[in-house]
Design an enzyme around this catalytic site. Structure first.
Site, PDB file in Angstrom:
ATOM      1  N   ASP A 304       0.867  -1.122  -0.002  1.00  0.00           N
ATOM      2  CA  ASP A 304       0.013  -0.125  -0.113  1.00  0.00           C
ATOM      3  C   ASP A 304       0.701   1.326   0.076  1.00  0.00           C
ATOM      4  O   ASP A 304       2.141   1.021   0.272  1.00  0.00           O
ATOM      5  CB  ASP A 304      -1.055  -0.080   1.310  1.00  0.00           C
TER       6      ASP A 304
HETATM    7  C1  GLC Z   1      -4.192   4.376  -0.162  1.00  0.00           C
HETATM    8  C2  GLC Z   1      -5.101   3.240  -0.003  1.00  0.00           C
HETATM    9  C3  GLC Z   1      -4.998   2.337  -1.153  1.00  0.00           C
HETATM   10  C4  GLC Z   1      -5.039   2.916  -2.661  1.00  0.00           C
HETATM   11  C5  GLC Z   1      -3.548   3.700  -2.511  1.00  0.00           C
HETATM   12  C6  GLC Z   1      -3.060   4.533  -3.761  1.00  0.00           C
HETATM   13  O1  GLC Z   1      -3.685   4.859   0.835  1.00  0.00           O
HETATM   14  O2  GLC Z   1      -5.034   2.441   1.154  1.00  0.00           O
HETATM   15  O3  GLC Z   1      -6.288   1.638  -1.249  1.00  0.00           O
HETATM   16  O4  GLC Z   1      -5.107   2.100  -3.775  1.00  0.00           O
HETATM   17  O5  GLC Z   1      -3.223   4.200  -1.500  1.00  0.00           O
HETATM   18  O6  GLC Z   1      -4.005   5.736  -3.520  1.00  0.00           O
END
Ligand code: GLC
Length: 753
Positions: A304
């Site tokens: 993430d």
């Molecule tokens: C965010 C989310 C994830 C997302 C990523 C990119 O913090 O937790 O679901 O795809 O970052 O935006």
């Protein structure tokens, strides 16, 4: 050519600006000259064409994705391999990102390897539609939120959902989706509940799997997330989730296992939180022992955003790619390989997995081409799916569908009910027409309940009151035949709800309107369960969730009866927070909110822990085991017709077949979600029952249908921690069939070996 007149048979070819060139003219010298020119042109173009087909043997589509990935890998330098294992940034990420300009404006990207014909991986968030369209000057359809799609219990609708999003991703120049959230609703106050598929692993995994499968069919890499146990938002990147392996395997991990089994996603996104002491993006048990060894996952694990915490440990645990930048998988990884701390074989496995997914999901063979989507067609799909997702929770005296003959006046009441419907916030946020909204803003889509209700029948007088002054709204309600209150509960990634109550005194508004006119209907625009202190005072309740770009029209379709509601709750609505497994949400010491773009110290530790002692008893399994009554149960939903169940026969076997008959005993056609539950033997240590399958059957009035549902062995098994394997115990299994987890008229017990 004499005087421009063309003679003889003429094949017209358009080469650049030279149009109407005669190739087969009768003058030998002119055709020879032209042939010479054409030969030079093709000679110039040939290498480029050849390069993409002959020069690279891995462009041979008859080879397997693994073979093709290995062939590329052999050609790659160390720097090129490392370049595949991290991102180059995301707009708005507060860090220096020198190569951000090379991206497509989405959440992340991985540079191409042009020398080897490997394209850029262009990622976008896409939970219920393609994100960041406003700031990129593009257009995205907002489908009903994922929790709404789950309420349809419809794998085909899930496929349409994924196909639409996959198509819109490609049209905007992306080739990887970051949608596909499947975390179970262990905690309904979780701020991302709207982005997921409810509380049951079989339902959630099946629907997420079908969405991702059909998304990937559009030639994008699909992604299932957030792996795993990311079941609350407050302190999400500093919380350590403590849970037994059996509990994990039979709840959150089972949803991923089912989803991965259906979709073969190109990617799994590991989550911010830690699990039993190790951060999810460097957790050997979940990433390698379970995902890559036990489940044989062949794609890649990406972190993430900002969820990577180390280089050597994360690489060894099974992380393949860092996003959005290269704090740990850039220069540090190169140094670790050169120092022998990360073997070349381990590095190659990371790179191989990424290349394999690029081949497997069509990124190499089908380069993206930006295009204009069919806006109207996609809005029609959004409206249809929304209509299949609206749950009819209460319909006293058949007040719904509205009777056009007797209802001559309607009041539409509620904040924004004249102009729009609420949508879910955070990285899932889809932009409505207009400028981009700030992070965690309340975003109202321009789909107007007032307009849609008025349009349904122009003969009915429809008036609006915002509800800002409840006595004014009550006064209006007193004058009309039916009052419809549109109530909302906004939620977003990055924070959990303080409670399950409707905000902004909407409960008081509903109480006062209902006191003025008992023929009051409440339409809920929520992302999760809500408490309803007014439930006994109103005549009708519809749960419309975050209903997307055509939400108001879909609600009007159900209110008018054009659509017969068929959806059922994918999560329990408890009576109060006191009945939850954790009545008080455990808060982080620092007050919550994730660290975002800051560079984390190597291998930082979680700052607090949460003990999921309820274990595998998620949702209805908890309320059943604890004998707690609920407001509305899992799997519950009414229809404008009625159904009858009969003739249950369970045929024993390794995979028993459950047969039964459903009949439409009412006066309207409809679709019934027939649910099958099973109670395992008493000594299995399981909650009273679990969902083992379902069938959505469309029936005309009076029509009957025999359903036969095979129940697969895993639905009858428990996870044996000692053996580290699923096991089916001998004993008495009771099968139950009906229209809701709390309404199972058919029951039959059999002994299984
Ligand atoms: C965010 C989310 C994830 C997302 C990523 C990119 O913090 O937790 O679901 O795809 O970052 O935006």
């Amino acid at each position: 050519m004499d005087g421009g007149k063309l003679k003889g048979s003429t094949v017209v070819t358009h080469v650049g600006h030279w149009r109407n060139i005669s190739v087969l003219s009768h003058r030998w010298w002119s055709s020879a000259a032209m042939l010479g020119v054409l030969t030079i042109i093709f000679a110039m173009a040939a290498p480029a064409i050849a390069q993409s087909s002959e020069q690279h043997p891995w462009m041979n589509k008859s080879l397997s994705s693994d073979e093709r990935a290995d062939m590329v890998l052999k050609e790659m330098t160390l720097a090129e391999k490392i370049g595949l294992l991290h991102g180059e940034g995301m707009p708005g990420w507060s860090r220096v990102m020198p190569k951000l300009y090379l991206g497509n404006g989405g959440a992340g990207f991985v540079l191409a390897v042009p020398r080897l014909g490997i394209p850029q991986i262009e990622m976008s968030d896409a939970a219920y539609g393609v994100r960041m369209s406003a700031q990129n000057g593009r257009y995205s359809t907002a489908l009903p939120a994922n929790i709404a799609a789950a309420a349809s219990w419809d794998p085909e609708a899930a496929c349409d959902y994924g196909a639409l999003i996959g198509g819109e991703l490609r049209a905007q120049g992306y080739n990887m989706s970051l949608g596909g959230g499947v975390n179970l609703t262990r905690e309904p106050r979780n701020g991302r509940t709207f982005e997921y598929q409810g509380e049951d692993p079989l339902l959630a995994g099946t629907l997420a799997g079908n969405r991702i499968k059909c998304e990937q069919a559009q030639h994008v890499i699909g992604d299932i997330k957030h792996y795993a146990m990311n079941d609350q938002e407050d302190g999400r990147d500093e919380v350590d989730v403590i849970i037994s392996r059996r509990a994990m395997r039979e709840s959150d991990l089972l949803a991923f296992q089912i989803g991965i089994g259906i979709a073969n996603p190109g990617a799994v996104m590991c989550s911010y939180n830690a699990v039993n002491g190790d951060y999810a993006c460097q957790n050997k048990y979940t990433l390698t022992d379970v995902l890559k060894k036990d489940w044989q996952f062949k794609g890649f694990v990406l972190s993430d955003w900002g969820g990577t915490h180390s280089t050597v440990k994360a690489s060894a645990a099974g992380l393949d790619m860092e996003q959005p930048l290269d704090d740990f998988f850039g220069q540090k990884l190169k140094q670790a390989v050169e120092a022998g701390k990360v073997s070349m074989a381990e590095l190659d496995d990371h790179a191989h997995r990424i290349l394999r997914s690029e081949f497997e999901d069509g990124l190499v063979d089908y380069p993206t081409q930006k295009s204009v989507i069919d806006v109207e067609a996609n809005l029609a799909i959004a409206r249809r799916i929304a209509g299949q997702s609206i749950v009819l929770l209460k319909n006293k005296d058949g007040i719904l569908p509205l009777d056009r003959k007797t209802v001559r006046s309607i009041a539409v009441i509620g904040p924004h009910a004249d102009t729009g419907m609420i949508s879910g916030g955070g990285s899932a946020q889809v932009d409505p027409p207009g400028p981009a909204s700030p992070w965690q803003a309340h975003v109202w889509f321009p789909t107007s309940p007032l307009k849609a209700v008025s349009a349904a029948d122009p003969a009915i007088k429809v008036q609006f009151d915002s509800g800002a002054d409840p006595s004014s709204a009550a006064a209006l309600a007193r004058q009309v035949d039916v009052a419809i209150v549109f109530a909302y509960q906004w939620m977003s990634e990055g924070k959990d709800l303080p409670n399950l109550s409707l905000p902004e005194n909407q409960d008081a508004l509903i109480e006062q309107v209902a006191a003025a006119n008992p023929r009051t209907i409440v339409v809920l625009e929520t992302g999760t369960a809500v408490t309803m202190p007014w439930i006994d005072k109103v005549s009708g309740v519809l749960e419309a969730w975050y209903a997307g770009s055509k939400g108001a029209d879909a609600v009007a379709d159900v209110l008018s009866g054009d659509v017969n509601p068929s959806a059922k709750l994918p999560l329990t609505f408890p009576r109060s927070e006191a009945d939850l497994p954790h009545p008080d949400l455990v808060k982080p010491p620092g007050g919550g909110g994730d660290a975002g773009a800051v560079v984390k110290p190597e291998d930082a530790k979680p700052t607090f822990s949460v003990h999921y002692d309820e274990g595998l008893k998620v949702g209805y399994k908890w309320y059943d085991a604890e004998n707690k009554p609920v407001l509305f149960p899992f799997g519950y939903g009414l229809s404008y017709t009625t159904y009858q169940y009969s003739d249950l026969k369970v045929e024993p076997g390794k995979e028993p077949t459950v047969r039964f008959v459903v009949k439409n005993t009412g006066s309207r056609a409809g679709a019934e979600i027939a649910e099958v539950y099973v109670a395992l033997p008493a000594d299995a240590g399981e909650p009273p029952k679990r969902l083992a399958g379902w069938s959505k059957v469309h029936l005309n009035p009076g029509e009957s249908r025999e359903i036969s549902l095979p129940v697969n062995a895993r639905e009858l098994s428990i996870y044996d921690e000692g053996a580290d394997a699923w096991k089916q115990l001998p004993g008495r299994y009771t099968f139950m069939v009906g229209g809701s987890s709390k309404d199972l008229p058919l029951q039959q017990a059999i002994n299984l070996p």
